[in-house]
Design an enzyme around this catalytic site. Structure first.
Site, PDB file in Angstrom:
ATOM      1  N   HIS A 217      44.848  30.497  36.372  1.00 59.31           N
ATOM      2  CA  HIS A 217      44.001  29.559  37.078  1.00 59.31           C
ATOM      3  C   HIS A 217      44.125  27.575  36.271  1.00 59.31           C
ATOM      4  O   HIS A 217      43.633  26.712  36.603  1.00 59.31           O
ATOM      5  CB  HIS A 217      43.217  29.821  37.396  1.00 59.31           C
ATOM      6  CG  HIS A 217      41.739  28.777  37.454  1.00 59.31           C
ATOM      7  ND1 HIS A 217      41.458  28.665  38.922  1.00 59.31           N
ATOM      8  CD2 HIS A 217      40.760  28.632  37.091  1.00 59.31           C
ATOM      9  CE1 HIS A 217      40.362  28.003  39.381  1.00 59.31           C
ATOM     10  NE2 HIS A 217      40.370  27.711  37.713  1.00 59.31           N
ATOM     11  N   GLU A 218      43.602  28.354  35.196  1.00 63.87           N
ATOM     12  CA  GLU A 218      43.443  26.936  33.697  1.00 63.87           C
ATOM     13  C   GLU A 218      44.562  26.034  34.193  1.00 63.87           C
ATOM     14  O   GLU A 218      43.915  25.543  33.697  1.00 63.87           O
ATOM     15  CB  GLU A 218      42.847  27.432  32.846  1.00 63.87           C
ATOM     16  CG  GLU A 218      42.024  28.707  32.748  1.00 63.87           C
ATOM     17  CD  GLU A 218      40.702  27.623  33.476  1.00 63.87           C
ATOM     18  OE1 GLU A 218      40.307  26.824  33.323  1.00 63.87           O
ATOM     19  OE2 GLU A 218      39.728  28.513  33.800  1.00 63.87           O
ATOM     20  N   HIS A 221      44.234  23.477  36.256  1.00 64.94           N
ATOM     21  CA  HIS A 221      43.245  22.357  35.968  1.00 64.94           C
ATOM     22  C   HIS A 221      44.441  21.412  34.983  1.00 64.94           C
ATOM     23  O   HIS A 221      43.685  20.352  35.389  1.00 64.94           O
ATOM     24  CB  HIS A 221      42.539  22.948  35.653  1.00 64.94           C
ATOM     25  CG  HIS A 221      41.018  23.455  36.319  1.00 64.94           C
ATOM     26  ND1 HIS A 221      41.024  22.867  37.732  1.00 64.94           N
ATOM     27  CD2 HIS A 221      40.055  24.187  35.783  1.00 64.94           C
ATOM     28  CE1 HIS A 221      39.958  23.977  38.065  1.00 64.94           C
ATOM     29  NE2 HIS A 221      40.012  24.873  37.276  1.00 64.94           N
ATOM     30  N   HIS A 227      38.754  22.352  42.245  1.00 59.07           N
ATOM     31  CA  HIS A 227      38.759  23.449  42.528  1.00 59.07           C
ATOM     32  C   HIS A 227      39.473  23.334  44.165  1.00 59.07           C
ATOM     33  O   HIS A 227      39.205  22.557  44.977  1.00 59.07           O
ATOM     34  CB  HIS A 227      37.080  24.294  42.568  1.00 59.07           C
ATOM     35  CG  HIS A 227      36.887  24.924  41.451  1.00 59.07           C
ATOM     36  ND1 HIS A 227      35.731  25.126  40.767  1.00 59.07           N
ATOM     37  CD2 HIS A 227      38.289  25.044  39.988  1.00 59.07           C
ATOM     38  CE1 HIS A 227      35.974  25.799  39.872  1.00 59.07           C
ATOM     39  NE2 HIS A 227      37.357  26.340  39.219  1.00 59.07           N
TER      40      HIS A 227
END
Length: 486
Positions: A217-218, A221, A227
């Protein structure tokens, strides 16, 4: 930094069984207010029957946004389901619908991206961490034309570390649970860096915080993804374990990252038959060059102030030869050129208001001006060395008069001075390091001002609200949050 970003993952929200709370406790209201302020508002949200000076939406309106985002009943009231969702571990970045990209769509402009792990977690062996981080990067290299290479020394494009609480950036961690990790969007300096909260229990299973899911997930980014509102997406803001065997990037995330890093067609085919080129027409006369730069965009999420101060009760924010003025009653924003109000002043690097004599000081390069209202006082400009700076200081980054101590703080790069207004000289023992004396506000200050009992320090596009007497950060804001942007 593109936000204190934390963890994520797929979560399914219950659609029924919410129990209304007839009278939420003050603690529940405070926690809900803090959650909405951090994740669903740029500048803050007011709780029912309270006044919050930076609120642009009411508590009820913002709560409905949150409930809609998570598929809850949009009541605008706290209930058991809403409180349960707020309590889940999640990412610290604000929420947007479907897959999203950061403002300006930052991306890596090279194919090989290096990464380095500088501090490991004792929860897992170093080899397990190395393998898991590589596996998380592979989720992206499988679907976009980027390659990731681990290095063991020097500065990598993406620097990774496990640290608890305050760990040297703009967003200290909050202990176990809550925010699990955060990452920065692509760019120079801290761009792409990922930090993991060492207060969590990192695992490779369904217990604790699964490192692979959080890291994947990170790194989304770090690739430029914000998101998603799709609850099956990796970039959904709250964390929940899913089976990681043979894990593939969900469709929503894949489409989002491929929209940024387009995959070229290896065998492009012409769609039309070639036609002869027409005889060229005479070229038209070129348009005249613009006579001035376009005004800055106040609603750019990445807005960086040159300076900020109050003047006669109104907030003024300076940027690229212009300034925005905001009335004390939040009655709108006006934009003007600096030299249209104060002739002879082209740019303001730092500014502060000294209320005892109703004077405002503008710093411009190696000199400064005295202002009263719309009038430049006679005898200016004067050299900034008059303040007592050493000769090598040729520019002030930020300044703020602190009424509690009757002194002005003057910021230059990573240090600051204290100027005693009553005595007209610098205090002894300065300069001091910003990050040691004002922990949590950043390594440098671009703009600073005092407002309603708080100090506000801008570093890049982010800002901290600071309680001087307690010497603590109250909350983190965006500069653009003051600009009345939807």
């Amino acid at each position: 930094m593109e936000c204190a970003i934390a963890v994520i993952i797929v979560v399914i929200v219950a659609q029924c069984g919410a129990v209304p709370l007839a009278s939420p406790s003050q603690e529940e209201l405070s926690k809900a207010q803090a959650y909405l302020s951090r994740f669903f508002s740029d500048v803050g949200v007011s709780a029912p029957n309270t006044v919050w000076r930076s609120s642009l939406d009411s508590f009820d309106e913002t709560l409905r946004k949150m409930q809609k985002y998570f598929g809850l009943e949009e009541t605008g009231q706290l209930d058991s389901n809403t409180i349960e969702v707020m309590a889940r571990p999640r990412c610290g970045f604000t929420d947007v619908p479907r897959y999203g990209h950061f403002e300006g769509r930052p991306k890596w402009h090279k194919r090989l991206i290096t990464y380095r792990i500088t501090e490991y977690s004792p929860d897992l062996s170093q080899s397990d961490v190395d393998t898991t981080i590589a596996k998380a990067f592979k989720v992206y290299s499988d679907v976009i034309p980027l390659d990731f290479k681990k290095i063991d020394s020097g500065t990598a494009d993406i620097m990774i570390k496990f640290k608890a609480r305050d760990h040297g950036d703009f967003a200290p961690f909050d202990g176990q649970g809550g925010v699990l990790a955060h990452a920065f969007s692509p760019g120079e300096g801290n761009g792409g860096d990922a930090h993991f909260d060492e207060d969590e229990t990192w695992t490779l299973t369904s217990s604790g915080a699964n490192l692979f899911l959080v890291a994947a997930h990170e790194f989304g980014h770090a690739m430029g993804l914000a998101h998603s509102q799709d609850q099956t997406a990796l970039m959904f803001p709250t964390y929940q374990y899913v089976n990681t065997d043979n894990y593939r990037l969900p469709d929503d995330d894949r489409l989002g990252v491929q929209a940024t890093y387009a995959i070229p067609d290896p065998n492009p085919q012409p769609t039309k038959k070639p036609v002869p080129k027409p005889v060229p027409e005479p070229e038209p006369e070129p348009d005249p060059e613009p006579t001035s730069e376009p005004p800055p965009d106040r609603c750019n999420r990445y807005l960086i102030f040159d300076a900020a101060t109050t003047i006669d009760g109104n907030l003024h924010f300076f940027k690229d030869g212009h300034f925005w003025s905001r009335g004390s009653n939040w009655d709108g924003i006006t934009l003007k050129k600096i030299d249209s109000v104060w002739p002879g002043i082209k740019r303001v690097d730092a500014a502060y208001e000294y209320k005892p004599d109703n004077t405002v000081i503008f710093f411009e390069g190696d000199h400064y001006w005295g202002i009263r209202g719309n009038t430049v006082l006679p005898g200016y400009p004067k050299p900034i060395s008059d303040f007592g700076f050493p000769r090598y200081i040729t520019k002030v980054d930020a300044a703020v008069y602190v009424p509690f101590i009757s002194k002005t703080l003057l910021f230059v790069r990573g240090k600051y001075w204290s100027y005693n207004e009553r005595r007209g000289r610098m205090d002894g023992g300065y300069p001091k390091r910003i990050n040691k004396e004002f922990r949590g506000i950043g390594l440098s200050v671009d703009a600073a001002f005092a407002n309603k009992g708080y100090l506000y320090f801008s570093s890049g596009f982010r800002q901290t609200e600071y309680h001087y007497n307690r010497r603590r950060v109250i909350r983190t804001l965006l500069n653009s949050g003051w600009m009345d942007c939807k």
